[in-house]
Design a protein around this motif. Structure first.
Motif, PDB file in Angstrom:
ATOM      1  N   VAL A   1      57.462 -53.220 -11.467  1.00  0.00           N
ATOM      2  CA  VAL A   1      58.265 -52.220 -12.178  1.00  0.00           C
ATOM      3  C   VAL A   1      57.770 -50.795 -11.871  1.00  0.00           C
ATOM      4  O   VAL A   1      58.566 -49.886 -11.671  1.00  0.00           O
ATOM      5  CB  VAL A   1      58.202 -52.458 -13.711  1.00  0.00           C
ATOM      6  N   GLY A   2      56.460 -50.639 -11.824  1.00  0.00           N
ATOM      7  CA  GLY A   2      55.908 -49.295 -11.646  1.00  0.00           C
ATOM      8  C   GLY A   2      55.943 -48.816 -10.212  1.00  0.00           C
ATOM      9  O   GLY A   2      56.201 -47.646  -9.939  1.00  0.00           O
ATOM     10  N   PHE A   3      55.691 -49.741  -9.273  1.00  0.00           N
ATOM     11  CA  PHE A   3      55.520 -49.275  -7.888  1.00  0.00           C
ATOM     12  C   PHE A   3      56.420 -50.016  -6.894  1.00  0.00           C
ATOM     13  O   PHE A   3      56.299 -49.823  -5.675  1.00  0.00           O
ATOM     14  CB  PHE A   3      54.044 -49.429  -7.455  1.00  0.00           C
ATOM     15  N   GLY A   4      57.275 -50.899  -7.402  1.00  0.00           N
ATOM     16  CA  GLY A   4      58.223 -51.589  -6.516  1.00  0.00           C
ATOM     17  C   GLY A   4      57.565 -52.558  -5.538  1.00  0.00           C
ATOM     18  O   GLY A   4      58.083 -52.800  -4.451  1.00  0.00           O
ATOM     19  N   VAL A   5      56.414 -53.127  -5.920  1.00  0.00           N
ATOM     20  CA  VAL A   5      55.681 -53.978  -4.976  1.00  0.00           C
ATOM     21  C   VAL A   5      55.484 -55.383  -5.559  1.00  0.00           C
ATOM     22  O   VAL A   5      55.125 -55.530  -6.732  1.00  0.00           O
ATOM     23  CB  VAL A   5      54.286 -53.357  -4.706  1.00  0.00           C
ATOM     24  N   ASP A   6      55.732 -56.415  -4.738  1.00  0.00           N
ATOM     25  CA  ASP A   6      55.482 -57.798  -5.166  1.00  0.00           C
ATOM     26  C   ASP A   6      54.033 -58.152  -4.865  1.00  0.00           C
ATOM     27  O   ASP A   6      53.652 -58.242  -3.702  1.00  0.00           O
ATOM     28  CB  ASP A   6      56.374 -58.763  -4.360  1.00  0.00           C
ATOM     29  N   LEU A   7      53.231 -58.377  -5.909  1.00  0.00           N
ATOM     30  CA  LEU A   7      51.819 -58.712  -5.656  1.00  0.00           C
ATOM     31  C   LEU A   7      51.565 -60.216  -5.677  1.00  0.00           C
ATOM     32  O   LEU A   7      50.865 -60.754  -4.851  1.00  0.00           O
ATOM     33  CB  LEU A   7      50.931 -58.102  -6.746  1.00  0.00           C
ATOM     34  N   ASP A   8      52.086 -60.859  -6.707  1.00  0.00           N
ATOM     35  CA  ASP A   8      51.873 -62.290  -6.906  1.00  0.00           C
ATOM     36  C   ASP A   8      50.392 -62.686  -6.993  1.00  0.00           C
ATOM     37  O   ASP A   8      49.942 -63.600  -6.320  1.00  0.00           O
ATOM     38  CB  ASP A   8      52.585 -63.096  -5.803  1.00  0.00           C
ATOM     39  N   THR A   9      49.650 -61.981  -7.837  1.00  0.00           N
ATOM     40  CA  THR A   9      48.253 -62.361  -8.084  1.00  0.00           C
ATOM     41  C   THR A   9      48.189 -63.694  -8.819  1.00  0.00           C
ATOM     42  O   THR A   9      47.201 -64.413  -8.706  1.00  0.00           O
ATOM     43  CB  THR A   9      47.499 -61.344  -8.977  1.00  0.00           C
ATOM     44  N   LEU A  10      49.251 -64.013  -9.570  1.00  0.00           N
ATOM     45  CA  LEU A  10      49.243 -65.243 -10.354  1.00  0.00           C
ATOM     46  C   LEU A  10      49.091 -66.478  -9.464  1.00  0.00           C
ATOM     47  O   LEU A  10      48.414 -67.434  -9.827  1.00  0.00           O
ATOM     48  CB  LEU A  10      50.543 -65.334 -11.171  1.00  0.00           C
ATOM     49  N   SER A  11      49.693 -66.430  -8.291  1.00  0.00           N
ATOM     50  CA  SER A  11      49.578 -67.598  -7.412  1.00  0.00           C
ATOM     51  C   SER A  11      48.176 -67.683  -6.789  1.00  0.00           C
ATOM     52  O   SER A  11      47.780 -68.702  -6.262  1.00  0.00           O
ATOM     53  CB  SER A  11      50.631 -67.531  -6.306  1.00  0.00           C
ATOM     54  N   GLY A  12      47.446 -66.560  -6.868  1.00  0.00           N
ATOM     55  CA  GLY A  12      46.063 -66.560  -6.370  1.00  0.00           C
ATOM     56  C   GLY A  12      45.972 -66.497  -4.857  1.00  0.00           C
ATOM     57  O   GLY A  12      44.883 -66.535  -4.292  1.00  0.00           O
ATOM     58  N   SER A  13      47.128 -66.371  -4.181  1.00  0.00           N
ATOM     59  CA  SER A  13      47.089 -66.428  -2.721  1.00  0.00           C
ATOM     60  C   SER A  13      46.710 -65.088  -2.081  1.00  0.00           C
ATOM     61  O   SER A  13      46.270 -65.046  -0.945  1.00  0.00           O
ATOM     62  CB  SER A  13      48.446 -66.890  -2.188  1.00  0.00           C
ATOM     63  N   ASP A  14      46.903 -63.993  -2.849  1.00  0.00           N
ATOM     64  CA  ASP A  14      46.631 -62.683  -2.255  1.00  0.00           C
ATOM     65  C   ASP A  14      45.203 -62.237  -2.598  1.00  0.00           C
ATOM     66  O   ASP A  14      44.922 -61.746  -3.686  1.00  0.00           O
ATOM     67  CB  ASP A  14      47.667 -61.679  -2.779  1.00  0.00           C
ATOM     68  N   GLU A  15      44.299 -62.417  -1.622  1.00  0.00           N
ATOM     69  CA  GLU A  15      42.877 -62.115  -1.815  1.00  0.00           C
ATOM     70  C   GLU A  15      42.653 -60.655  -2.219  1.00  0.00           C
ATOM     71  O   GLU A  15      41.888 -60.359  -3.129  1.00  0.00           O
ATOM     72  CB  GLU A  15      42.128 -62.390  -0.503  1.00  0.00           C
ATOM     73  N   SER A  16      43.359 -59.727  -1.510  1.00  0.00           N
ATOM     74  CA  SER A  16      43.040 -58.315  -1.729  1.00  0.00           C
ATOM     75  C   SER A  16      43.454 -57.871  -3.133  1.00  0.00           C
ATOM     76  O   SER A  16      42.768 -57.069  -3.759  1.00  0.00           O
ATOM     77  CB  SER A  16      43.671 -57.427  -0.659  1.00  0.00           C
ATOM     78  N   SER A  17      44.577 -58.404  -3.660  1.00  0.00           N
ATOM     79  CA  SER A  17      44.958 -57.972  -5.009  1.00  0.00           C
ATOM     80  C   SER A  17      44.014 -58.568  -6.057  1.00  0.00           C
ATOM     81  O   SER A  17      43.750 -57.944  -7.078  1.00  0.00           O
ATOM     82  CB  SER A  17      46.424 -58.279  -5.321  1.00  0.00           C
ATOM     83  N   ASN A  18      43.489 -59.759  -5.805  1.00  0.00           N
ATOM     84  CA  ASN A  18      42.503 -60.314  -6.741  1.00  0.00           C
ATOM     85  C   ASN A  18      41.217 -59.496  -6.726  1.00  0.00           C
ATOM     86  O   ASN A  18      40.603 -59.254  -7.764  1.00  0.00           O
ATOM     87  CB  ASN A  18      42.200 -61.769  -6.397  1.00  0.00           C
ATOM     88  N   ARG A  19      40.828 -59.061  -5.515  1.00  0.00           N
ATOM     89  CA  ARG A  19      39.621 -58.224  -5.412  1.00  0.00           C
ATOM     90  C   ARG A  19      39.831 -56.893  -6.144  1.00  0.00           C
ATOM     91  O   ARG A  19      38.966 -56.410  -6.849  1.00  0.00           O
ATOM     92  CB  ARG A  19      39.302 -57.963  -3.934  1.00  0.00           C
ATOM     93  N   PHE A  20      41.040 -56.352  -5.964  1.00  0.00           N
ATOM     94  CA  PHE A  20      41.374 -55.094  -6.635  1.00  0.00           C
ATOM     95  C   PHE A  20      41.268 -55.261  -8.157  1.00  0.00           C
ATOM     96  O   PHE A  20      40.677 -54.431  -8.848  1.00  0.00           O
ATOM     97  CB  PHE A  20      42.795 -54.660  -6.245  1.00  0.00           C
TER      98      PHE A  20
END
Ligand code: HEM
Length: 510
Positions: free
Chosen positions: A191-210
């Motif tokens: 909503v804020g930045f128009g970006v799909d992160l999908d940290t919930l699936s745990g597949s995106d290492e960099s967003s979890n690190r962030f």
């Protein structure tokens, strides 16, 4: 004198000089303490030196509550100024509204928050605050944002249920706080930045690190309020300041990358006219004012929205489910209201989502009350600090000096019998209900969202997100604590997280 003797006497002389400096500093601090504590009339009573907070850091908000129960307004002394703390609604109204211009964030708070939040809306005053407030309030008032965010919340709630269903079927323990943090991070990025992160699936290492770096920094920055040696530690890059610096590098890399990607989208014309998310609105603005709207400024704005959008709602939902587990009858009452409002008889998630309309959410008055009751006892921002621009007198007659910190304590206020009556510390959503309808309280008494010109911009957004997530989960599961005898505690940060997470069982509802 031999060489060895000269070295020994040099070392002794250096140690002597060091001890002298330490002794002189201690004497100077003591003199400053005595002068500040005893020589000023009509000042709030002294509860101790600020470093007593360090000794009680793990239970800081309860430590402040303990003092507030003795003196509703008190102060703690630092070598340079006093930090005043109040739980008195009359003072709160004065600070947040009546004399708003005198109580900004101030240089002291900005100094502490700057490395993490820079000049984002949470940390600044004056023109920079007005500019961000104006752009963001416009964005929050649009129907587009409202409709778009509801779609995102519903989608992320469905993902959460599907995630939990795997554990629920396997009868595994889940850490609900962790799932809420991920879900709300995904929502604010979309909503804020128009970006799909999908940290919930745990597949995106960099967003979890962030996310981990961001949570740790939030905690480490708070240390600066109690540990007055933080500037020295930062200079030598040692102790918690060294960890903070490392975490901020992770955060910066992640956010600058995001800004770069958005700028590229803008170059190829994808953002013009769209203005669908908050960051895009600021980026479009940056074209007309490139000198001020630098990448650094955009980074700061982005991080303020992350802290606002993720930690507050996820933390509140965590404490809410904890309270529901501690009070199973309230959990049942809330779940039944959700089913009645959506006219749902079974737990089919698809059918339920269609029925989770705006009108159905409005009917969930008890759920609204139970979330508010959670915020009364576990406010997402437990203590909020301002600084006095000029000498002043509070409505209770206590004098404030220019440069004093002036803090209102939402956490302590929720526990004052003088405000809420004898049952102040009980979790009782009914106190918010009048004739079946939620009855709001003055924002100077219930201060979880702050009040006055700087009142939270995302209040309605937050309630909608929390109600959607709570309704979807309560419709699908009954929750039980993994360890029913354990009392939850908080981690001391700018926002109120549960210290070890919230571990529970989710039992499918029939
Ligand atoms: C339970 C949820 C929330 C609570 C309890 C809450 C509480 C607060 C509080 C206490 C402040 C004042 C902070 C300060 O000045 O130091 C604040 C400010 C703010 N909040 Fe929230 N908030 C919540 C959710 C949100 C959400 C979801 C958003 C946005 C997506 C948001 C956006 C903001 C913004 C932009 C400000 C800065 C306002 C200003 O300084 O003018 N909040 N909020």
């Amino acid at each position: 004198m031999g060489f060895q003797e000269s070295v020994v006497s040099l070392i002794l002389a250096s140690v002597g000089a060091l001890l002298l400096v330490v002794a002189a500093t201690i004497v100077a601090l003591l003199v400053s303490y005595v002068i500040q504590a005893y020589s000023q009339k009509n000042r709030p009573p002294v509860a101790g030196p600020i470093f007593s907070q360090l000794l009680n850091f793990d239970k800081l908000f309860d430590f402040l509550t303990y003092h507030a129960k003795k003196n509703i307004t008190f102060r703690m002394i630092t070598p340079t100024h006093s930090e005043i703390y109040t739980a008195d609604p009359v003072n709160v109204e004065y600070i947040l509204k009546t004399n708003f211009p005198n109580y900004g964030k101030g240089a002291y708070n900005l100094g502490i928050l700057y490395d993490l939040l820079g000049e984002g809306i949470f940390a600044v005053d004056g023109d920079k605050w007005r500019h961000q407030r104006k752009l963001a309030s416009h964005e929050f008032s649009t129907r587009v944002l409202r409709d778009f965010s509801t779609i995102v919340f519903r989608k992320n709630a469905a993902k959460l249920v599907s995630h939990i269903s795997k554990a629920a079927n396997g009868k595994e323990v889940i850490n609900l706080q962790d799932l809420f943090m991920k879900s709300t991070l995904d929502s604010i990025f979309k909503v804020g930045f128009g970006v799909d992160l999908d940290t919930l699936s745990g597949s995106d290492e960099s967003s979890n690190r962030f996310m981990k770096a961001f949570d740790d920094s939030n905690n480490l920055v708070f240390w600066r309020y109690a540990d007055l040696t933080w500037r020295i530690k930062r200079y030598f890059n040692i102790g918690f300041e060294a960890s903070l610096r490392q975490n901020i590098v992770v955060i910066d890399n992640f956010v600058y990358d995001l800004i770069q990607r958005k700028r590229e989208q803008m170059k190829i014309g994808k953002l013009d006219g769209g203005k669908e998310d908050i960051l895009s609105r600021f980026l479009i603005e940056s074209k007309t004012d490139p000198e001020n709207m630098t990448d650094k400024y955009l980074r700061d704005i982005t991080l303020s929205f992350v802290i606002a959008g993720k930690d507050t709602s996820a933390g509140t939902l965590t404490w809410f489910f904890y309270m529901l587990c501690k009070h199973p009858l309230i959990q049942e009452k809330a779940a039944q209201e959700v089913r009645a409002a959506t006219q749902t008889e079974n737990n089919s998630t698809d059918e339920f989502h269609d029925k989770l309309t705006e009108a159905a959410l409005d009917k969930m008055q008890y759920l609204h009350a139970a979330l508010t009751e959670t915020l009364r006892l576990y406010p997402a921002v437990p203590v909020d600090g301002k600084a006095a621009g000029e000498d002043d007198t509070l409505p209770d007659g206590f004098k404030v000096k220019k440069g004093d910190g002036v803090n209102y304590m939402a956490y302590a206020m929720g526990r004052m019998t003088s405000i809420w009556g004898e049952d102040a510390e009980e979790f009782r959503p009914e106190r918010w209900i009048d004739n079946g309808v939620f009855k709001p309280e003055s924002p100077y008494i219930f201060t979880a969202f702050q009040a006055g010109p700087r009142i939270c911009l995302g209040k309605e957004f937050a309630y909608r997100q929390m109600k959607i997530l709570a309704a979807v989960l309560l419709n699908s599961y009954k929750f039980r604590l993994a360890n029913e005898n354990e009392e939850a505690t908080y981690r001391v940060m700018l926002t109120l997280h549960m210290s070890k997470g919230l571990y529970l069982y989710a039992i499918p509802r029939q």
